[in-house]
Design a protein around this motif. Structure first.
Motif, PDB file in Angstrom:
ATOM      1  N   ASN A 123       0.822  -1.217   0.000  1.00 19.65           N
ATOM      2  CA  ASN A 123       0.000   0.000   0.000  1.00 19.65           C
ATOM      3  C   ASN A 123       0.856   1.267   0.000  1.00 19.65           C
ATOM      4  OD1 ASN A 123       0.968   0.087   2.610  1.00 19.65           O
ATOM      5  ND2 ASN A 123      -0.982  -0.465   3.564  1.00 19.65           N
ATOM      6  N   SER A 124       2.118   1.123  -0.425  1.00 18.85           N
ATOM      7  CA  SER A 124       3.017   2.262  -0.549  1.00 18.85           C
ATOM      8  C   SER A 124       3.628   2.267  -1.942  1.00 18.85           C
ATOM      9  CB  SER A 124       4.148   2.189   0.485  1.00 18.85           C
ATOM     10  OG  SER A 124       3.645   2.260   1.800  1.00 18.85           O
ATOM     11  N   SER A 125       3.858   3.447  -2.459  1.00 22.06           N
ATOM     12  CA  SER A 125       4.667   3.554  -3.670  1.00 22.06           C
ATOM     13  C   SER A 125       6.113   3.715  -3.221  1.00 22.06           C
ATOM     14  CB  SER A 125       4.233   4.748  -4.514  1.00 22.06           C
ATOM     15  OG  SER A 125       4.250   5.935  -3.746  1.00 22.06           O
ATOM     16  N   GLU A 126       7.032   3.045  -3.918  1.00 27.27           N
ATOM     17  CA  GLU A 126       8.425   3.026  -3.502  1.00 27.27           C
ATOM     18  C   GLU A 126       9.316   3.497  -4.643  1.00 27.27           C
ATOM     19  OE1 GLU A 126       9.599  -0.608  -1.608  1.00 27.27           O
ATOM     20  OE2 GLU A 126       7.640  -0.913  -0.691  1.00 27.27           O
ATOM     21  N   PHE A 127      10.324   4.317  -4.287  1.00 29.02           N
ATOM     22  CA  PHE A 127      11.233   4.912  -5.257  1.00 29.02           C
ATOM     23  C   PHE A 127      12.672   4.585  -4.860  1.00 29.02           C
ATOM     24  CE2 PHE A 127       7.410   7.385  -4.731  1.00 29.02           C
ATOM     25  CZ  PHE A 127       6.988   7.678  -6.020  1.00 29.02           C
ATOM     26  N   PHE A 128      13.461   4.100  -5.801  1.00 28.08           N
ATOM     27  CA  PHE A 128      14.817   3.639  -5.523  1.00 28.08           C
ATOM     28  C   PHE A 128      15.816   4.460  -6.335  1.00 28.08           C
ATOM     29  CE2 PHE A 128      11.924   0.249  -4.606  1.00 28.08           C
ATOM     30  CZ  PHE A 128      12.439  -0.395  -3.490  1.00 28.08           C
ATOM     31  N   PHE A 129      16.730   5.097  -5.613  1.00 28.09           N
ATOM     32  CA  PHE A 129      17.716   5.972  -6.237  1.00 28.09           C
ATOM     33  C   PHE A 129      19.107   5.385  -6.055  1.00 28.09           C
ATOM     34  CE2 PHE A 129      14.075   8.447  -5.038  1.00 28.09           C
ATOM     35  CZ  PHE A 129      13.819   9.226  -6.149  1.00 28.09           C
ATOM     36  N   SER A 130      19.710   4.988  -7.147  1.00 28.96           N
ATOM     37  CA  SER A 130      21.060   4.432  -7.144  1.00 28.96           C
ATOM     38  C   SER A 130      21.590   4.485  -8.567  1.00 28.96           C
ATOM     39  CB  SER A 130      21.066   2.986  -6.640  1.00 28.96           C
ATOM     40  OG  SER A 130      22.283   2.339  -6.944  1.00 28.96           O
ATOM     41  N   SER A 131      22.863   4.800  -8.721  1.00 26.86           N
ATOM     42  CA  SER A 131      23.447   4.853 -10.059  1.00 26.86           C
ATOM     43  C   SER A 131      23.429   3.495 -10.729  1.00 26.86           C
ATOM     44  CB  SER A 131      24.880   5.380  -9.986  1.00 26.86           C
ATOM     45  OG  SER A 131      25.686   4.527  -9.189  1.00 26.86           O
ATOM     46  N   GLU A 132      23.380   2.431  -9.944  1.00 32.04           N
ATOM     47  CA  GLU A 132      23.323   1.091 -10.523  1.00 32.04           C
ATOM     48  C   GLU A 132      21.936   0.778 -11.076  1.00 32.04           C
ATOM     49  OE1 GLU A 132      24.690  -1.620  -7.594  1.00 32.04           O
ATOM     50  OE2 GLU A 132      26.739  -0.844  -7.590  1.00 32.04           O
ATOM     51  N   ILE A 133      20.926   1.396 -10.502  1.00 30.56           N
ATOM     52  CA  ILE A 133      19.561   1.232 -11.019  1.00 30.56           C
ATOM     53  C   ILE A 133      19.350   2.135 -12.225  1.00 30.56           C
ATOM     54  CG2 ILE A 133      17.111   1.587 -10.501  1.00 30.56           C
ATOM     55  CD1 ILE A 133      17.773   0.795  -7.603  1.00 30.56           C
ATOM     56  N   SER A 134      19.797   3.391 -12.103  1.00 29.53           N
ATOM     57  CA  SER A 134      19.703   4.348 -13.204  1.00 29.53           C
ATOM     58  C   SER A 134      20.741   5.437 -12.985  1.00 29.53           C
ATOM     59  CB  SER A 134      18.305   4.981 -13.268  1.00 29.53           C
ATOM     60  OG  SER A 134      18.284   6.035 -14.218  1.00 29.53           O
ATOM     61  N   PRO A 135      21.600   5.710 -13.963  1.00 33.28           N
ATOM     62  CA  PRO A 135      22.624   6.752 -13.805  1.00 33.28           C
ATOM     63  C   PRO A 135      22.044   8.153 -13.588  1.00 33.28           C
ATOM     64  CG  PRO A 135      23.184   5.303 -15.625  1.00 33.28           C
ATOM     65  CD  PRO A 135      21.788   4.944 -15.212  1.00 33.28           C
ATOM     66  N   TRP A 136      20.875   8.429 -14.143  1.00 34.01           N
ATOM     67  CA  TRP A 136      20.175   9.693 -13.899  1.00 34.01           C
ATOM     68  C   TRP A 136      18.685   9.412 -14.015  1.00 34.01           C
ATOM     69  CZ3 TRP A 136      21.990  14.394 -12.251  1.00 34.01           C
ATOM     70  CH2 TRP A 136      21.093  15.450 -12.265  1.00 34.01           C
ATOM     71  N   GLY A 137      18.113   8.999 -12.883  1.00 36.15           N
ATOM     72  CA  GLY A 137      16.723   8.586 -12.837  1.00 36.15           C
ATOM     73  C   GLY A 137      16.510   7.710 -11.623  1.00 36.15           C
ATOM     74  N   ASP A 159      30.017  12.578  -8.917  1.00 33.56           N
ATOM     75  CA  ASP A 159      29.202  11.865  -7.924  1.00 33.56           C
ATOM     76  C   ASP A 159      28.117  11.097  -8.666  1.00 33.56           C
ATOM     77  OD1 ASP A 159      27.539  10.942  -5.921  1.00 33.56           O
ATOM     78  OD2 ASP A 159      27.594  12.804  -4.773  1.00 33.56           O
ATOM     79  N   ARG A 160      28.252   9.793  -8.712  1.00 32.99           N
ATOM     80  CA  ARG A 160      27.321   8.977  -9.497  1.00 32.99           C
ATOM     81  C   ARG A 160      25.911   8.978  -8.905  1.00 32.99           C
ATOM     82  NH1 ARG A 160      29.247   3.160 -10.607  1.00 32.99           N
ATOM     83  NH2 ARG A 160      29.225   3.120  -8.327  1.00 32.99           N
ATOM     84  N   ASN A 161      25.771   9.302  -7.622  1.00 28.72           N
ATOM     85  CA  ASN A 161      24.459   9.270  -6.974  1.00 28.72           C
ATOM     86  C   ASN A 161      23.877  10.668  -6.760  1.00 28.72           C
ATOM     87  OD1 ASN A 161      24.029   6.417  -6.571  1.00 28.72           O
ATOM     88  ND2 ASN A 161      25.735   6.487  -5.117  1.00 28.72           N
ATOM     89  N   ILE A 162      24.336  11.616  -7.544  1.00 28.41           N
ATOM     90  CA  ILE A 162      23.900  12.991  -7.344  1.00 28.41           C
ATOM     91  C   ILE A 162      22.414  13.180  -7.650  1.00 28.41           C
ATOM     92  CG2 ILE A 162      24.417  13.846  -9.669  1.00 28.41           C
ATOM     93  CD1 ILE A 162      25.131  15.649  -6.325  1.00 28.41           C
ATOM     94  N   PHE A 163      21.854  12.381  -8.544  1.00 24.71           N
ATOM     95  CA  PHE A 163      20.429  12.536  -8.860  1.00 24.71           C
ATOM     96  C   PHE A 163      19.584  12.276  -7.625  1.00 24.71           C
ATOM     97  CE2 PHE A 163      16.249  11.001 -10.137  1.00 24.71           C
ATOM     98  CZ  PHE A 163      15.847  11.979 -11.016  1.00 24.71           C
ATOM     99  N   GLY A 164      19.862  11.193  -6.909  1.00 21.43           N
ATOM    100  CA  GLY A 164      19.109  10.895  -5.697  1.00 21.43           C
ATOM    101  C   GLY A 164      19.261  11.984  -4.657  1.00 21.43           C
ATOM    102  N   LYS A 165      20.458  12.540  -4.551  1.00 23.96           N
ATOM    103  CA  LYS A 165      20.678  13.615  -3.592  1.00 23.96           C
ATOM    104  C   LYS A 165      19.909  14.869  -3.989  1.00 23.96           C
ATOM    105  CE  LYS A 165      25.154  11.722  -2.264  1.00 23.96           C
ATOM    106  NZ  LYS A 165      26.626  11.896  -2.215  1.00 23.96           N
ATOM    107  N   MET A 166      19.832  15.122  -5.277  1.00 29.05           N
ATOM    108  CA  MET A 166      19.055  16.264  -5.758  1.00 29.05           C
ATOM    109  C   MET A 166      17.583  16.111  -5.394  1.00 29.05           C
ATOM    110  SD  MET A 166      18.405  17.478  -9.700  1.00 29.05           S
ATOM    111  CE  MET A 166      17.424  15.993 -10.033  1.00 29.05           C
ATOM    112  N   VAL A 167      17.035  14.929  -5.612  1.00 31.87           N
ATOM    113  CA  VAL A 167      15.636  14.693  -5.273  1.00 31.87           C
ATOM    114  C   VAL A 167      15.433  14.808  -3.773  1.00 31.87           C
ATOM    115  CG1 VAL A 167      13.784  12.978  -5.276  1.00 31.87           C
ATOM    116  CG2 VAL A 167      15.205  13.272  -7.305  1.00 31.87           C
ATOM    117  N   GLY A 168      16.400  14.293  -3.009  1.00 35.10           N
ATOM    118  CA  GLY A 168      16.307  14.394  -1.562  1.00 35.10           C
ATOM    119  C   GLY A 168      16.277  15.828  -1.091  1.00 35.10           C
ATOM    120  N   VAL A 169      17.063  16.670  -1.734  1.00 39.20           N
ATOM    121  CA  VAL A 169      17.060  18.092  -1.408  1.00 39.20           C
ATOM    122  C   VAL A 169      15.690  18.687  -1.713  1.00 39.20           C
ATOM    123  CG1 VAL A 169      17.982  20.343  -2.082  1.00 39.20           C
ATOM    124  CG2 VAL A 169      19.531  18.420  -1.696  1.00 39.20           C
ATOM    125  N   GLY A 170      15.129  18.292  -2.833  1.00 40.53           N
ATOM    126  CA  GLY A 170      13.825  18.817  -3.202  1.00 40.53           C
ATOM    127  C   GLY A 170      12.725  18.391  -2.248  1.00 40.53           C
TER     128      GLY A 170
END
Length: 439
Positions: A253-267, A416-427
């Protein structure tokens, strides 16, 4: 054939635009390339509670309306139900209520309560399209808009060439083609070349003329032929792919989002639960992709299985992929032309979502079309008010803020390969900004 308005694309943006105009009594033709709206859509299917409430998608009145239409539209809805596997309890559009969003970042997991829901896009899109039909719009499915040209006849109407797949030609087609051939001399060299090409390819197209044309046909929009709308480039689009996996009566009953360069380099990768299935997907900025999107998706599925999510033995009901626009279009109007939805880049650059933006954009586009029809003014200058109205919305301001933030962070992905996740986290949570940036 002459109509007041043609809308290309029966997604949320196109259907809401068509419904808004048709309610005022103008003739509207809504063209959809698929057999039914939402058939090939690539989307997780998440919607805000405000959308559920506005369209009564969950229960009560919304369910009653769906049931009435189900009974009254036997053949069409029978076809849709074969593909969509029904609606849900009592004919409701909502598949599941979503109680929280979970974000898996490089520094840990964050969870936020929410009030959202999931839908099956084939059901949701068809619901919106039926609303447009109820308002008086005509829906043409299995129809591909093959070309758009300006006509010098009739004060400069727009002509749309449409190929209907797998259908017999209309009885009056020969007379229509004869009239078009006679008028073709007035259309200039461009039109003559188009007609020669049609003859060489052995295709006989339906010709439709309209006072104003609305492009709601996705990122690969035909509006680019007029120099407007979203422009596909490796640095402006993401490629996305989904598996719809059968999982009857799942407990999620939750939507889940996974941020990692191994999952997606920018996404990122996601899981959105439905009533009897889960939608898992991945998207990645095209210029950052290092392999095929299917490989990213397959690896993400294996990643989820390693986390004890029982997906390996489940049947994959559907795989599909598509482009997602991540940059707002510079201009979304031209003489006798408007652009809306994905075709206009009305999409969240962080998450790639666009349903809410498409609905709100469709309302604004519809009102702008009404203003033009009532004033009989289809000039570029008059229609510029549409873009100004859209840019005044909180939706547009949010998209532009995220777009500019993406531009700021993207160069940092080289270090920084994980910068996308950090950007979303900041947002999501501006507190702890430096800690997130330098983890």
């Amino acid at each position: 054939m002459l109509v007041d308005v043609v809308v290309i694309g029966a997604g949320p943006a196109g259907s809401v635009t068509a419904a808004t105009v048709a309610k005022r009594g103008f003739s509207v033709l809504l063209i959809e390339k698929d057999t039914f709206p939402g058939q090939t859509n690539v989307c997780a299917g998440g919607v805000k509670q405000s959308v559920v409430e506005e369209f009564a998608l969950g229960g009560g009145e919304g369910r009653e309306r769906s049931e009435v239409r189900e009974r009254g539209e036997g053949r069409e809805r029978g076809e849709g139900r074969e593909r969509g596997e029904g609606r849900g309890e009592g004919g409701g559009i909502v598949e599941k209520e979503i109680l929280s969003h979970k974000y898996y970042f490089p520094w840990g997991v964050e969870e936020y309560e929410t009030n959202a829901a999931t839908v099956r896009r084939e059901n949701f899109d068809s619901f919106l399209t039926r609303s447009a039909e109820d308002a008086g719009a005509q829906l043409l499915t299995s129809a591909v808009a093959c070309g758009v040209t300006r006509s010098r006849r009739g004060g400069g109407c727009v002509r749309v060439a449409v190929k209907e797949r797998g259908r017999e030609k209309e009885k009056g087609k020969e007379e229509e083609e004869g009239r078009e051939e006679e008028e073709g001399r007035e259309e200039g060299e461009g039109r003559e070349e188009e007609e020669r090409r049609e003859e060489e390819e052995g295709e006989s197209l339906t010709k439709i003329e309209t006072k104003i044309l609305v492009f709601a046909d996705g990122p690969n929009t035909l509006a680019r032929g007029f120099g407007v709308g979203f422009e596909v480039r490796p640095d402006t689009v993401a490629e996305s792919a989904i598996f719809e996996i059968e999982w009857k009566s799942n407990h999620l009953n939750s939507s889940e989002f996974f941020f990692s360069s191994e999952i997606s380099p920018w996404g990122y990768g996601w899981i959105f639960p439905k009533r009897n299935s889960v939608n898992i997907g991945v998207w990645c900025l095209y210029s950052k992709m290092q392999r095929n999107i299917y490989e990213y998706l397959k690896d993400f599925k294996d990643f989820l299985a390693a986390r004890q999510l029982p997906l390996q033995e489940k049947r994959i009901a559907r795989f599909s992929s598509a482009l997602i626009p991540l940059v707002p279009a510079k201009r979304i109007y031209e003489e006798r032309v408007l652009v809306v939805g994905d075709a206009a880049g009305m999409v969240d650059p962080f998450f790639g979502g666009g349903i809410g933006y498409a609905i709100n954009g469709g309302r604004i586009a519809g009102q702008s079309v009404l203003d033009a029809l009532e004033e009989n003014d289809f000039s570029k200058n008059f229609l510029s008010a549409y873009q100004k109205a859209w840019e005044r919305t909180e939706d547009c301001r949010s998209i532009k803020k995220q777009y500019h933030l993406s531009n700021l962070f993207l160069p940092l992905s080289k270090i920084d390969r994980n910068i996308f996740g950090k950007m979303v986290g900041v947002g999501l949570n501006k507190r702890g900004l430096l800690r997130k940036l330098f983890v």
